[in-house]
Design a protein around this motif. Sequence first.
Motif, PDB file in Angstrom:
ATOM      1  N   GLU A  30       0.830  -1.216   0.000  1.00 16.31           N
ATOM      2  CA  GLU A  30       0.000   0.000   0.000  1.00 16.31           C
ATOM      3  C   GLU A  30       0.860   1.260   0.000  1.00 16.31           C
ATOM      4  O   GLU A  30       0.558   2.224  -0.711  1.00 16.31           O
ATOM      5  CB  GLU A  30      -0.909   0.019   1.230  1.00 16.31           C
ATOM      6  N   ARG A  31       1.923   1.255   0.812  1.00 19.50           N
ATOM      7  CA  ARG A  31       2.797   2.420   0.868  1.00 19.50           C
ATOM      8  C   ARG A  31       3.486   2.673  -0.474  1.00 19.50           C
ATOM      9  O   ARG A  31       3.584   3.809  -0.940  1.00 19.50           O
ATOM     10  CB  ARG A  31       3.835   2.266   1.983  1.00 19.50           C
ATOM     11  N   ASN A  32       3.947   1.613  -1.119  1.00 22.88           N
ATOM     12  CA  ASN A  32       4.614   1.744  -2.408  1.00 22.88           C
ATOM     13  C   ASN A  32       3.647   2.283  -3.459  1.00 22.88           C
ATOM     14  O   ASN A  32       3.969   3.218  -4.195  1.00 22.88           O
ATOM     15  CB  ASN A  32       5.194   0.386  -2.825  1.00 22.88           C
ATOM     16  N   ARG A  33       2.473   1.711  -3.515  1.00 29.08           N
ATOM     17  CA  ARG A  33       1.457   2.157  -4.482  1.00 29.08           C
ATOM     18  C   ARG A  33       1.087   3.619  -4.240  1.00 29.08           C
ATOM     19  O   ARG A  33       0.951   4.400  -5.177  1.00 29.08           O
ATOM     20  CB  ARG A  33       0.216   1.270  -4.383  1.00 29.08           C
ATOM     21  N   PHE A  34       0.941   4.003  -2.980  1.00 27.88           N
ATOM     22  CA  PHE A  34       0.606   5.379  -2.625  1.00 27.88           C
ATOM     23  C   PHE A  34       1.710   6.325  -3.094  1.00 27.88           C
ATOM     24  O   PHE A  34       1.439   7.375  -3.673  1.00 27.88           O
ATOM     25  CB  PHE A  34       0.401   5.475  -1.110  1.00 27.88           C
ATOM     26  N   ARG A  35       2.973   5.964  -2.825  1.00 22.07           N
ATOM     27  CA  ARG A  35       4.110   6.820  -3.194  1.00 22.07           C
ATOM     28  C   ARG A  35       4.148   7.105  -4.684  1.00 22.07           C
ATOM     29  O   ARG A  35       4.286   8.253  -5.097  1.00 22.07           O
ATOM     30  CB  ARG A  35       5.439   6.180  -2.776  1.00 22.07           C
ATOM     31  N   VAL A  36       4.016   6.103  -5.497  1.00 18.99           N
ATOM     32  CA  VAL A  36       4.149   6.321  -6.945  1.00 18.99           C
ATOM     33  C   VAL A  36       2.977   7.107  -7.527  1.00 18.99           C
ATOM     34  O   VAL A  36       3.087   7.628  -8.637  1.00 18.99           O
ATOM     35  CB  VAL A  36       4.368   5.011  -7.742  1.00 18.99           C
ATOM     36  N   ARG A  37       1.915   7.236  -6.785  1.00 19.90           N
ATOM     37  CA  ARG A  37       0.753   8.005  -7.256  1.00 19.90           C
ATOM     38  C   ARG A  37       0.718   9.437  -6.701  1.00 19.90           C
ATOM     39  O   ARG A  37      -0.239  10.156  -6.922  1.00 19.90           O
ATOM     40  CB  ARG A  37      -0.524   7.250  -6.916  1.00 19.90           C
ATOM     41  N   ARG A  38       1.726   9.830  -5.969  1.00 21.93           N
ATOM     42  CA  ARG A  38       1.828  11.181  -5.429  1.00 21.93           C
ATOM     43  C   ARG A  38       2.740  12.003  -6.326  1.00 21.93           C
ATOM     44  O   ARG A  38       3.606  11.482  -7.022  1.00 21.93           O
ATOM     45  CB  ARG A  38       2.439  11.188  -4.008  1.00 21.93           C
ATOM     46  N   SER A  39       2.587  13.300  -6.256  1.00 23.85           N
ATOM     47  CA  SER A  39       3.506  14.189  -6.967  1.00 23.85           C
ATOM     48  C   SER A  39       4.780  14.342  -6.136  1.00 23.85           C
ATOM     49  O   SER A  39       4.785  14.105  -4.927  1.00 23.85           O
ATOM     50  CB  SER A  39       2.862  15.567  -7.163  1.00 23.85           C
ATOM     51  N   LEU A  40       5.834  14.767  -6.791  1.00 21.18           N
ATOM     52  CA  LEU A  40       7.075  15.020  -6.070  1.00 21.18           C
ATOM     53  C   LEU A  40       6.864  16.115  -5.023  1.00 21.18           C
ATOM     54  O   LEU A  40       7.419  16.052  -3.922  1.00 21.18           O
ATOM     55  CB  LEU A  40       8.211  15.378  -7.026  1.00 21.18           C
ATOM     56  N   ALA A  41       6.046  17.108  -5.329  1.00 20.51           N
ATOM     57  CA  ALA A  41       5.756  18.175  -4.360  1.00 20.51           C
ATOM     58  C   ALA A  41       5.098  17.604  -3.096  1.00 20.51           C
ATOM     59  O   ALA A  41       5.429  18.019  -1.980  1.00 20.51           O
ATOM     60  CB  ALA A  41       4.867  19.242  -4.996  1.00 20.51           C
ATOM     61  N   GLU A  42       4.168  16.665  -3.255  1.00 22.22           N
ATOM     62  CA  GLU A  42       3.528  16.042  -2.095  1.00 22.22           C
ATOM     63  C   GLU A  42       4.541  15.237  -1.280  1.00 22.22           C
ATOM     64  O   GLU A  42       4.537  15.280  -0.050  1.00 22.22           O
ATOM     65  CB  GLU A  42       2.390  15.124  -2.536  1.00 22.22           C
ATOM     66  N   GLN A  95      11.874  11.826  -8.102  1.00 19.55           N
ATOM     67  CA  GLN A  95      10.611  11.503  -8.764  1.00 19.55           C
ATOM     68  C   GLN A  95       9.938  10.399  -7.962  1.00 19.55           C
ATOM     69  O   GLN A  95      10.616   9.662  -7.246  1.00 19.55           O
ATOM     70  CB  GLN A  95      10.826  11.099 -10.220  1.00 19.55           C
ATOM     71  N   PRO A  96       8.621  10.267  -8.064  1.00 18.71           N
ATOM     72  CA  PRO A  96       7.895   9.303  -7.244  1.00 18.71           C
ATOM     73  C   PRO A  96       8.240   7.842  -7.511  1.00 18.71           C
ATOM     74  O   PRO A  96       8.186   7.017  -6.601  1.00 18.71           O
ATOM     75  CB  PRO A  96       6.427   9.575  -7.575  1.00 18.71           C
ATOM     76  N   ASP A  97       8.597   7.495  -8.724  1.00 19.98           N
ATOM     77  CA  ASP A  97       8.882   6.099  -9.053  1.00 19.98           C
ATOM     78  C   ASP A  97      10.368   5.931  -9.353  1.00 19.98           C
ATOM     79  O   ASP A  97      11.088   6.894  -9.609  1.00 19.98           O
ATOM     80  CB  ASP A  97       8.034   5.660 -10.257  1.00 19.98           C
ATOM     81  N   VAL A  98      10.816   4.693  -9.350  1.00 24.74           N
ATOM     82  CA  VAL A  98      12.216   4.382  -9.632  1.00 24.74           C
ATOM     83  C   VAL A  98      12.455   4.531 -11.129  1.00 24.74           C
ATOM     84  O   VAL A  98      11.771   3.893 -11.936  1.00 24.74           O
ATOM     85  CB  VAL A  98      12.547   2.947  -9.178  1.00 24.74           C
ATOM     86  N   PRO A  99      13.425   5.367 -11.518  1.00 23.30           N
ATOM     87  CA  PRO A  99      13.676   5.552 -12.950  1.00 23.30           C
ATOM     88  C   PRO A  99      14.306   4.304 -13.576  1.00 23.30           C
ATOM     89  O   PRO A  99      15.005   3.540 -12.912  1.00 23.30           O
ATOM     90  CB  PRO A  99      14.652   6.734 -12.989  1.00 23.30           C
ATOM     91  N   ASN A 100      14.011   4.102 -14.845  1.00 23.72           N
ATOM     92  CA  ASN A 100      14.581   2.988 -15.618  1.00 23.72           C
ATOM     93  C   ASN A 100      14.302   1.628 -14.996  1.00 23.72           C
ATOM     94  O   ASN A 100      15.126   0.731 -15.059  1.00 23.72           O
ATOM     95  CB  ASN A 100      16.094   3.184 -15.802  1.00 23.72           C
TER      96      ASN A 100
END
Length: 121
Positions: A30-42, A95-100
Amino acid sequence: MTTATASTLPPAFADLERFVPDWTLGSERERNRFRVRRSLAELDAFYQTVFPRMDALCDYIDRYSLDALPPPAARLLQLGLMLMEVVPAVEVYRQPDVPNAFDFDRFHIISPADGYTVIDH
């Protein structure tokens, strides 16, 4: 997810109260899914608020056994666990998700349940 109707954290952590409704999640998935759906500002706002409080947060949680956390301590632990999810995104990737990496929807987190028990009294 926890709903804040009044104070859901100890008074010393009132500045973190605004995060309780959305950021206190019960599993790594849940935490991972939440993180990738947030903006960097959040993520930055959460990080800038919670990170400086981590020593106090840990000191408070350490008063209790992980087998018997009162709800306010469990919420603080969940905020701390969420911070661990957010730190790489803010400090390393910017950025919210891991690049590449694999597309997020292909990534399946396999982990044991978070190792704590909440008690109501």
